[in-house]
Design a protein around this motif. Sequence first.
Motif, PDB file in Angstrom:
ATOM      1  N   ARG A  91     -21.564  24.101-140.476  1.00 36.45           N
ATOM      2  CA  ARG A  91     -22.460  23.284-139.647  1.00 36.45           C
ATOM      3  C   ARG A  91     -23.158  22.263-140.536  1.00 36.45           C
ATOM      4  N   THR A  92     -23.168  21.009-140.058  1.00 42.53           N
ATOM      5  CA  THR A  92     -23.801  19.925-140.801  1.00 42.53           C
ATOM      6  C   THR A  92     -24.975  19.411-139.994  1.00 42.53           C
ATOM      7  N   GLY A  93     -26.162  19.519-140.516  1.00 47.89           N
ATOM      8  CA  GLY A  93     -27.358  19.074-139.820  1.00 47.89           C
ATOM      9  C   GLY A  93     -27.524  19.833-138.527  1.00 47.89           C
ATOM     10  N   ARG A  94     -27.850  19.077-137.460  1.00 45.53           N
ATOM     11  CA  ARG A  94     -28.045  19.724-136.164  1.00 45.53           C
ATOM     12  C   ARG A  94     -26.768  19.703-135.340  1.00 45.53           C
ATOM     13  N   ARG A  95     -25.702  19.256-135.951  1.00 47.30           N
ATOM     14  CA  ARG A  95     -24.458  19.167-135.213  1.00 47.30           C
ATOM     15  C   ARG A  95     -23.917  20.543-134.901  1.00 47.30           C
ATOM     16  N   ALA A  96     -22.998  20.537-133.981  1.00 50.61           N
ATOM     17  CA  ALA A  96     -22.365  21.795-133.623  1.00 50.61           C
ATOM     18  C   ALA A  96     -21.448  22.254-134.754  1.00 50.61           C
ATOM     19  N   LEU A  97     -20.828  23.385-134.545  1.00 46.06           N
ATOM     20  CA  LEU A  97     -19.998  24.004-135.568  1.00 46.06           C
ATOM     21  C   LEU A  97     -18.660  23.288-135.713  1.00 46.06           C
ATOM     22  N   THR A  98     -18.186  23.199-136.943  1.00 50.68           N
ATOM     23  CA  THR A  98     -16.847  22.671-137.229  1.00 50.68           C
ATOM     24  C   THR A  98     -15.997  23.826-137.743  1.00 50.68           C
ATOM     25  N   PHE A  99     -14.912  24.082-137.047  1.00 53.86           N
ATOM     26  CA  PHE A  99     -14.059  25.222-137.353  1.00 53.86           C
ATOM     27  C   PHE A  99     -12.827  24.798-138.136  1.00 53.86           C
ATOM     28  N   GLY A 100     -12.400  25.656-139.058  1.00 49.27           N
ATOM     29  CA  GLY A 100     -11.066  25.517-139.607  1.00 49.27           C
ATOM     30  C   GLY A 100     -10.056  26.016-138.596  1.00 49.27           C
ATOM     31  N   SER A 101      -8.787  25.877-138.933  1.00 47.83           N
ATOM     32  CA  SER A 101      -7.716  26.288-138.011  1.00 47.83           C
ATOM     33  C   SER A 101      -7.491  27.797-138.009  1.00 47.83           C
ATOM     34  N   GLY A 102      -8.085  28.483-138.976  1.00 45.86           N
ATOM     35  CA  GLY A 102      -7.975  29.932-139.004  1.00 45.86           C
ATOM     36  C   GLY A 102      -6.879  30.445-139.910  1.00 45.86           C
ATOM     37  N   THR A 103      -7.109  31.637-140.424  1.00 44.10           N
ATOM     38  CA  THR A 103      -6.113  32.348-141.240  1.00 44.10           C
ATOM     39  C   THR A 103      -5.810  33.660-140.531  1.00 44.10           C
TER      40      THR A 103
ATOM     41  N   GLU B  52     -30.882  20.042-120.738  1.00 47.59           N
ATOM     42  CA  GLU B  52     -30.284  19.211-119.686  1.00 47.59           C
ATOM     43  C   GLU B  52     -29.819  17.838-120.158  1.00 47.59           C
ATOM     44  N   GLU B  53     -29.899  17.576-121.461  1.00 45.58           N
ATOM     45  CA  GLU B  53     -29.431  16.274-121.950  1.00 45.58           C
ATOM     46  C   GLU B  53     -28.316  16.457-122.984  1.00 45.58           C
ATOM     47  N   GLU B  54     -27.340  15.544-122.974  1.00 46.15           N
ATOM     48  CA  GLU B  54     -26.284  15.597-123.972  1.00 46.15           C
ATOM     49  C   GLU B  54     -26.891  15.290-125.334  1.00 46.15           C
ATOM     50  N   ASN B  55     -26.553  16.124-126.274  1.00 52.43           N
ATOM     51  CA  ASN B  55     -27.236  16.121-127.564  1.00 52.43           C
ATOM     52  C   ASN B  55     -26.282  15.891-128.724  1.00 52.43           C
ATOM     53  N   GLY B  56     -25.078  15.535-128.436  1.00 51.69           N
ATOM     54  CA  GLY B  56     -24.091  15.340-129.487  1.00 51.69           C
ATOM     55  C   GLY B  56     -22.728  15.442-128.859  1.00 51.69           C
ATOM     56  N   ARG B  57     -21.776  14.711-129.383  1.00 47.29           N
ATOM     57  CA  ARG B  57     -20.446  14.651-128.798  1.00 47.29           C
ATOM     58  C   ARG B  57     -19.412  14.586-129.903  1.00 47.29           C
ATOM     59  N   GLY B  58     -18.320  15.287-129.703  1.00 41.25           N
ATOM     60  CA  GLY B  58     -17.204  15.216-130.633  1.00 41.25           C
ATOM     61  C   GLY B  58     -16.262  14.098-130.258  1.00 41.25           C
ATOM     62  N   ASN B  59     -15.079  14.112-130.826  1.00 40.97           N
ATOM     63  CA  ASN B  59     -14.121  13.032-130.644  1.00 40.97           C
ATOM     64  C   ASN B  59     -13.278  13.254-129.390  1.00 40.97           C
ATOM     65  N   PHE B  60     -13.914  13.230-128.239  1.00 44.17           N
ATOM     66  CA  PHE B  60     -13.226  13.399-126.963  1.00 44.17           C
ATOM     67  C   PHE B  60     -13.505  12.190-126.075  1.00 44.17           C
ATOM     68  N   PRO B  61     -12.524  11.795-125.251  1.00 48.79           N
ATOM     69  CA  PRO B  61     -12.700  10.595-124.416  1.00 48.79           C
ATOM     70  C   PRO B  61     -13.711  10.831-123.296  1.00 48.79           C
ATOM     71  N   PRO B  62     -14.177   9.740-122.673  1.00 52.91           N
ATOM     72  CA  PRO B  62     -15.204   9.839-121.621  1.00 52.91           C
ATOM     73  C   PRO B  62     -14.773  10.647-120.404  1.00 52.91           C
ATOM     74  N   ARG B  63     -13.462  10.873-120.220  1.00 56.27           N
ATOM     75  CA  ARG B  63     -13.066  11.662-119.059  1.00 56.27           C
ATOM     76  C   ARG B  63     -13.476  13.132-119.205  1.00 56.27           C
ATOM     77  N   PHE B  64     -13.957  13.491-120.385  1.00 57.70           N
ATOM     78  CA  PHE B  64     -14.600  14.786-120.584  1.00 57.70           C
ATOM     79  C   PHE B  64     -16.105  14.558-120.410  1.00 57.70           C
ATOM     80  N   SER B  65     -16.688  15.183-119.406  1.00 62.99           N
ATOM     81  CA  SER B  65     -18.115  15.005-119.174  1.00 62.99           C
ATOM     82  C   SER B  65     -18.735  16.353-118.838  1.00 62.99           C
ATOM     83  N   GLY B  66     -20.050  16.393-118.866  1.00 61.67           N
ATOM     84  CA  GLY B  66     -20.696  17.677-118.613  1.00 61.67           C
ATOM     85  C   GLY B  66     -22.048  17.528-117.972  1.00 61.67           C
ATOM     86  N   LEU B  67     -22.609  18.673-117.652  1.00 63.56           N
ATOM     87  CA  LEU B  67     -23.944  18.759-117.082  1.00 63.56           C
ATOM     88  C   LEU B  67     -24.581  20.033-117.595  1.00 63.56           C
ATOM     89  N   GLN B  68     -25.900  19.998-117.696  1.00 64.19           N
ATOM     90  CA  GLN B  68     -26.633  21.243-117.888  1.00 64.19           C
ATOM     91  C   GLN B  68     -27.716  21.298-116.824  1.00 64.19           C
TER      92      GLN B  68
END
Lengths: 109, 113
Positions: A91-103, B52-68
Amino acid sequence: RKEVEQDPGPFNVPEGATVAFNCTYSNSASQSFFWYRQDCRKEPKLLMSVYSSGNEDGRFTAQLNRASQYISLLIRDSKLSDSATYLCVVRTGRRALTFGSGTRLQVQP
Amino acid sequence: ETGVTQSPTHLIKTRGQQVTLRCSSQSGHNTVSWYQQALGQGPQFIFQYYREEENGRGNFPPRFSGLQFPNYSSELNVNALELDDSALYLCASSLEQGRDEQYFGPGTRLTVT
């Protein structure tokens, strides 16, 4: 380059063996490190956190080397029930977890 | 058990359709993260919701959306499904954003044909 890299295995070991898994991470700002275990078709479960001083939980020992950006997990006296996929997680900062592909580990009788 | 539940457990959809997946977080947890896990890969972060607010996003296109929702349960919506969207979708809850402990639900296995 992936953020977290692991040897995919599989590691096939006999019961009672000692096995070690290694993992490297690319972001030097990473702050928290973990090993998760995932059984086939199940969710990941936290196995242990990894600290700079190293830590041990029963048969499991985890080590972190920040200078080399390297994490390890040692399993002693392997049991059949240890068969699973082991995921290195960062985990980096407040970001979510980053996973490896697993062993994948397969302990054989 | 972690107390995190997800529904449905399995789902089969056709390419181009839309899907909604649901997650109930562990009691008292206000942060929910969604991950996609393709076969043979580790989970990949989609996005995170905090109060209830989006707080970070990975490398996924906008067609992936969510709600809390106010009770901190969450939905993941995927529009215009593609074959590559076939995966295990995991949600994880934690007590506060940035807390180390994340508790995963059992996942929803989505198959797109």
